[in-house]
Design an enzyme around this catalytic site. Structure first.
Site, PDB file in Angstrom:
ATOM      1  N   ARG A 151      78.341  74.667 -79.716  1.00 56.72           N
ATOM      2  CA  ARG A 151      76.912  74.534 -80.035  1.00 56.72           C
ATOM      3  C   ARG A 151      76.398  75.744 -80.813  1.00 56.72           C
ATOM      4  NH1 ARG A 151      73.799  70.902 -77.588  1.00 56.72           N
ATOM      5  NH2 ARG A 151      72.027  72.293 -77.584  1.00 56.72           N
ATOM      6  N   ASP A 201      65.499  70.744 -84.901  1.00 51.51           N
ATOM      7  CA  ASP A 201      66.270  70.045 -83.870  1.00 51.51           C
ATOM      8  C   ASP A 201      67.567  69.460 -84.440  1.00 51.51           C
ATOM      9  OD1 ASP A 201      66.837  69.089 -81.384  1.00 51.51           O
ATOM     10  OD2 ASP A 201      65.427  67.420 -81.438  1.00 51.51           O
ATOM     11  N   ARG A 212      59.092  63.219 -80.762  1.00 52.16           N
ATOM     12  CA  ARG A 212      58.094  63.755 -79.828  1.00 52.16           C
ATOM     13  C   ARG A 212      57.783  65.192 -80.246  1.00 52.16           C
ATOM     14  NH1 ARG A 212      62.628  62.782 -76.289  1.00 52.16           N
ATOM     15  NH2 ARG A 212      63.982  64.610 -76.322  1.00 52.16           N
ATOM     16  N   ASN A 234      63.356  76.384 -73.112  1.00 48.31           N
ATOM     17  CA  ASN A 234      64.755  76.610 -73.499  1.00 48.31           C
ATOM     18  C   ASN A 234      65.488  77.598 -72.586  1.00 48.31           C
ATOM     19  OD1 ASN A 234      64.178  76.246 -77.090  1.00 48.31           O
ATOM     20  ND2 ASN A 234      64.904  74.734 -75.609  1.00 48.31           N
TER      21      ASN A 234
END
Ligand code: FPP
Length: 244
Positions: A44, A31, A198, A79
């Site tokens: 990105r 991540d 998480r 995703n």
């Protein structure tokens, strides 16, 4: 360059800092790629590219220090909600990664497995995944599992579906045998970088007793040294599995 890779030299260098009780299986949620790119004013996709390159470095290092299994979250069942150009870029990076893996397979000697609904992936990815899976199946020293179009809930539902209607009782062992991870020890350590704490639908069954490690470092910056520090921390954690 693969030809210059000297595992024994690397191992002895890292060995000085290595604890005795290494995990056999490490799981990682890669991540922070998007934030890494944003901090640099880059698209990105540049973060995902840097993330894929870092995975190659970290996977080689894990093999070198004797980690038997490394499982990474590449693309989740959720995703698909991302913009199509980002999805395309991730699959294109995966294709490049698989081509490179095919080219260096004889030196790397790593078995590669793929967890998730691979049938729903674009054809170029599916073809490469099949080739890599088949050609790397003979390697036994280390295994890399890439989770692609993977979700733990989908995996659990799939296992339940596969057991439905059977005559045997559904035990934990029988259930585990229907998961993608059948035959692989549960990860003793699960690492999530980027400050997010998480599980995000990753290996929910298998991480029941995993040690969790969260770090603010963004995945493309996650280094071998940080992994070594985490392994030292892991080695000191008492693991009681509900006992005393
Ligand atoms: C999460 O970071 C990362 C992903 C959803 C994609 C991970 C994919 C790669 C690293 C490239 C492919 C990998 C291989 C091994 C071929 P994020 O984009 O959600 O980051 P953010 O939370 O900072 O936006």
């Amino acid at each position: 360059m693969p030809g210059l890779f000297k595992p024994s030299r690397l191992r002895s260098r890292a060995g000085r800092a290595l604890p005795d009780n290494l995990p056999m299986h490490i799981a990682v949620i890669m991540d922070g790629n998007g934030r890494w790119a944003k901090l640099r004013g880059l698209p990105r996709s540049a973060g995902h590219k840097a993330g894929a390159e870092n995975f190659r470095r970290i996977a080689a290092f894990c093999k070198d220090i004797g980690i038997k299994y490394l499982t990474a979250y590449v693309f989740s069942t959720e995703n698909w909600k991302r913009p199509q150009d980002e999805i395309d870029k991730i699959f294109s990076l995966l294709c490049d990664y698989l081509d490179e893996s095919l080219a260096t397979m004889e030196q790397d000697k790593v078995r590669m497995q793929f967890f998730g609904d691979i049938a729903a992936l674009p054809q170029p990815c599916r073809q490469r995944i099949e080739r890599v899976r088949e050609q790397s199946a003979r390697f036994t020293d280390a295994t890399v599992n890439l989770c692609v179009n993977y979700g733990a809930r989908a995996e659990i539902a799939r296992a339940a579906e596969r057991l439905r209607g059977g005559s045997e009782p559904i035990t934990e062992e029988a259930f585990s045998a229907e998961l993608y991870t059948a035959g692989i020890p549960d990860p003793q350590l699960c690492i999530r970088p980027s400050g997010v704490m998480r599980m995000s639908n990753f290996l929910l069954w298998q991480t029941a007793y995993s040690e969790l490690y969260f770090t603010p470092t963004l995945w493309p910056d996650f280094s071998k040294n940080e992994l070594l520090a985490i392994l030292r921390d892991y080695s000191k954690r008492p693991r009681r599995y509900g006992g005393i």
